[in-house]
Scaffold this active site. Sequence first.
Site, short mmCIF file in Angstrom:
data_model
loop_
_atom_site.label_atom_id
_atom_site.label_comp_id
_atom_site.label_asym_id
_atom_site.label_seq_id
_atom_site.Cartn_x
_atom_site.Cartn_y
_atom_site.Cartn_z
N HIS A 222 49.84 59.28 12.07
CA HIS A 222 48.83 58.29 12.51
C HIS A 222 49.60 57.07 13.02
O HIS A 222 50.42 57.18 13.92
CB HIS A 222 47.90 58.02 11.32
CG HIS A 222 46.65 57.25 11.61
ND1 HIS A 222 46.21 56.93 12.87
CD2 HIS A 222 45.72 56.71 10.77
CE1 HIS A 222 45.07 56.25 12.79
NE2 HIS A 222 44.76 56.09 11.53
N HIS A 261 46.96 64.41 20.42
CA HIS A 261 45.88 63.64 19.81
C HIS A 261 44.82 64.57 19.24
O HIS A 261 44.58 65.65 19.79
CB HIS A 261 45.24 62.70 20.84
CG HIS A 261 44.48 61.60 20.20
ND1 HIS A 261 43.16 61.72 19.84
CD2 HIS A 261 44.88 60.38 19.80
CE1 HIS A 261 42.78 60.60 19.26
NE2 HIS A 261 43.80 59.76 19.22
N ASP A 312 50.70 55.40 20.90
CA ASP A 312 51.90 54.94 20.20
C ASP A 312 53.20 55.05 21.01
O ASP A 312 54.13 54.29 20.77
CB ASP A 312 52.09 55.75 18.90
CG ASP A 312 51.16 55.26 17.80
OD1 ASP A 312 50.87 54.06 17.78
OD2 ASP A 312 50.73 56.08 16.98
C1 LIG Z 1 47.28 55.90 17.12
C2 LIG Z 1 47.38 57.29 16.60
O1 LIG Z 1 47.27 57.50 15.42
S1 LIG Z 1 47.62 58.49 17.75
C3 LIG Z 1 48.38 59.83 16.84
C4 LIG Z 1 49.76 59.46 16.44
N1 LIG Z 1 50.46 60.61 15.86
C5 LIG Z 1 51.47 61.22 16.48
O2 LIG Z 1 51.89 60.88 17.58
C6 LIG Z 1 52.12 62.34 15.73
C7 LIG Z 1 52.41 63.54 16.61
N2 LIG Z 1 51.19 64.23 16.97
C8 LIG Z 1 50.60 65.09 16.10
O3 LIG Z 1 51.10 65.36 15.01
C9 LIG Z 1 49.27 65.68 16.49
O4 LIG Z 1 49.17 65.77 17.88
C10 LIG Z 1 48.08 64.87 15.93
C11 LIG Z 1 48.23 64.65 14.41
C12 LIG Z 1 47.98 63.52 16.62
C13 LIG Z 1 46.80 65.65 16.21
O5 LIG Z 1 46.86 66.82 15.46
P1 LIG Z 1 45.93 68.08 15.79
O6 LIG Z 1 44.59 67.65 16.20
O7 LIG Z 1 46.05 69.00 14.64
O8 LIG Z 1 46.70 68.68 17.06
P2 LIG Z 1 46.26 69.90 17.99
O9 LIG Z 1 45.21 70.72 17.32
O10 LIG Z 1 45.94 69.33 19.32
O11 LIG Z 1 47.60 70.71 18.10
C14 LIG Z 1 47.65 71.80 18.99
C15 LIG Z 1 49.02 72.39 19.02
O12 LIG Z 1 49.94 71.46 19.59
C16 LIG Z 1 50.99 71.19 18.69
N3 LIG Z 1 51.28 69.79 18.76
C17 LIG Z 1 50.38 68.79 18.66
N4 LIG Z 1 51.01 67.60 18.74
C18 LIG Z 1 52.32 67.91 18.86
C19 LIG Z 1 53.47 67.09 18.98
N5 LIG Z 1 53.37 65.76 18.98
N6 LIG Z 1 54.67 67.70 19.11
C20 LIG Z 1 54.76 69.03 19.14
N7 LIG Z 1 53.70 69.85 19.02
C21 LIG Z 1 52.50 69.29 18.89
C22 LIG Z 1 50.45 71.55 17.32
O13 LIG Z 1 51.48 71.84 16.42
C23 LIG Z 1 49.58 72.75 17.66
O14 LIG Z 1 50.42 73.87 17.83
P3 LIG Z 1 50.00 75.28 17.21
O15 LIG Z 1 48.70 75.62 17.88
O16 LIG Z 1 51.14 76.14 17.59
O17 LIG Z 1 49.86 75.05 15.74
O1 LIG Z 2 41.78 58.57 16.56
C1 LIG Z 2 42.77 59.03 15.99
O2 LIG Z 2 42.77 60.11 15.36
C2 LIG Z 2 44.05 58.32 16.00
C3 LIG Z 2 44.11 57.19 16.99
O3 LIG Z 2 44.38 57.38 18.14
C4 LIG Z 2 43.80 55.86 16.51
O4 LIG Z 2 43.41 55.68 15.35
O5 LIG Z 2 43.93 54.90 17.31
#
Ligand SMILES: CC(=O)SCCNC(=O)CCNC(=O)[C@H](O)C(C)(C)COP(=O)(O)OP(=O)(O)OC[C@H]1O[C@@H](n2cnc3c(N)ncnc32)[C@H](O)[C@@H]1OP(=O)(O)O
Ligand SMILES: O=C([O-])CC(=O)C(=O)O
Length: 375
Positions: A222, A261, A312
């Site tokens: 997050h 996301h 981010d």
């Molecule tokens: C302001 C914020 O909070 S924005 C979010 C900030 N967090 C990050 O940047 C952390 C990196 N990103 C992630 O971990 C994820 O994309 C999350 C937590 C944001 C969302 O998670 P989910 O909704 O479960 O992702 P989603 O269902 O779209 O994932 C689909 C596939 O892409 C992959 N994937 C998603 N994000 C990433 C990533 N950043 N790097 C590599 N692979 C990824 C998943 O592992 C999944 O693969 P699989 O089907 O083989 O298991």
């Molecule tokens: O909505 C989310 O899951 C994460 C995010 O981008 C935020 O909190 O700004």
Amino acid sequence: MAEAKVLSGAGLRGQVAGQTALSTVGQAGAGLTYRGYDVRDLAAGAEFEEVAYLLLYGELPSKAELADYKRKLKGLRDLPQALKEVLERIPRDAHPMDVMRTGCSVLGTLEPELTFDAQHDKTDRLLALFPAVMCYWYRFTHHGVRIDCSSDEDTIGGHFLHLLHGKKPSALHVKVMNVSLILYAEHEFNASTFTARVCASTLSDLYSCITAAIGSLRGPLHGGANEAAMELIERFQSPQEATAELLRMLERKDKIMGFGHAIYKESDPRNEVIKGWSKQLADEVGDKVLYPVSEAIDKTMWEQKRLFPNADFYHASAYHFMGIPTKLFTPIFVCSRLTGWAAHVFEQRANNRIIRPSAEYTGVEQRQFVPIEQR
Ligand SMILES: CC(=O)SCCNC(=O)CCNC(=O)[C@H](O)C(C)(C)COP(=O)(O)OP(=O)(O)OC[C@H]1O[C@@H](n2cnc3c(N)ncnc32)[C@H](O)[C@@H]1OP(=O)(O)O
Ligand SMILES: O=C([O-])CC(=O)C(=O)O
């Protein structure tokens, strides 16, 4: 136009867990709106204090209302002495998100929310004083100075930069901080906001809701992703090196922080805004490495995984170019998202039912208890 992401499976994905009038995320047409306003318009034309007022009080302020609000916030910036003393006791190597969590919690003991009628005033106090919580601890433990927590800066973003660097920030840096605080302010039922609402639904106090939310924001999936993204991009000396290592990381199925996301499918509307400002800051400091490295990672992620930078990723380089230490990146997010969290707490309180979902049981069948002597 972004389509809604197909949502299924674990993580409560796709479940409607309540109602909100505060924001829309990932709807066709505009990726993100705060009380009906496109976040890109707010970032281009408003001050963060206007957006805070919009979220917390319901409408954009008039000029006179904004001036009054900023005057009020300015008068609430200093920390109570007891809080300064607690901050001085927190170790230098503590994570600043733990400092924010503790600072919020301690303030709740010094200036408690005794009735919900005080919720707006308590939120304004937190909004005004959070930059000082982070900077007072940081400057004391890292530089051995007890800073003056008030400043003449007109805005919260400028005030934060002033306390951190001990001098008046440039107009460009104040502008970028303002944009950043607007972009991070609110995002519907993300993990930290949902945490705040669950806490609020028990009729707990505001400080408990915000402290709990800070704990949720801290994780790298997050808010902690801006810090983790910085740790990634600063490893590379060139775009070529970044691309080669990224391919290896993807091969190993590593998660690349700052990408993907839970709701957006094709892009995060906040990215194009902060990316533009990061480029401007890169030009200002004459950067020839970090920004091109970031772009190379961005390109590779799209080509290899169809994954896009979230809010981010380019925040990392933007903050770095303004001389902000990496470990303070996520606490800045707290200073902004406080507005969304608090607005959700108000909304939950206004129409409350305790949040208590059910679980699908996957354990063993019911069985006979065996006394300890017979086990
Ligand atoms: C302001 C914020 O909070 S924005 C979010 C900030 N967090 C990050 O940047 C952390 C990196 N990103 C992630 O971990 C994820 O994309 C999350 C937590 C944001 C969302 O998670 P989910 O909704 O479960 O992702 P989603 O269902 O779209 O994932 C689909 C596939 O892409 C992959 N994937 C998603 N994000 C990433 C990533 N950043 N790097 C590599 N692979 C990824 C998943 O592992 C999944 O693969 P699989 O089907 O083989 O298991
Ligand atoms: O909505 C989310 O899951 C994460 C995010 O981008 C935020 O909190 O700004």
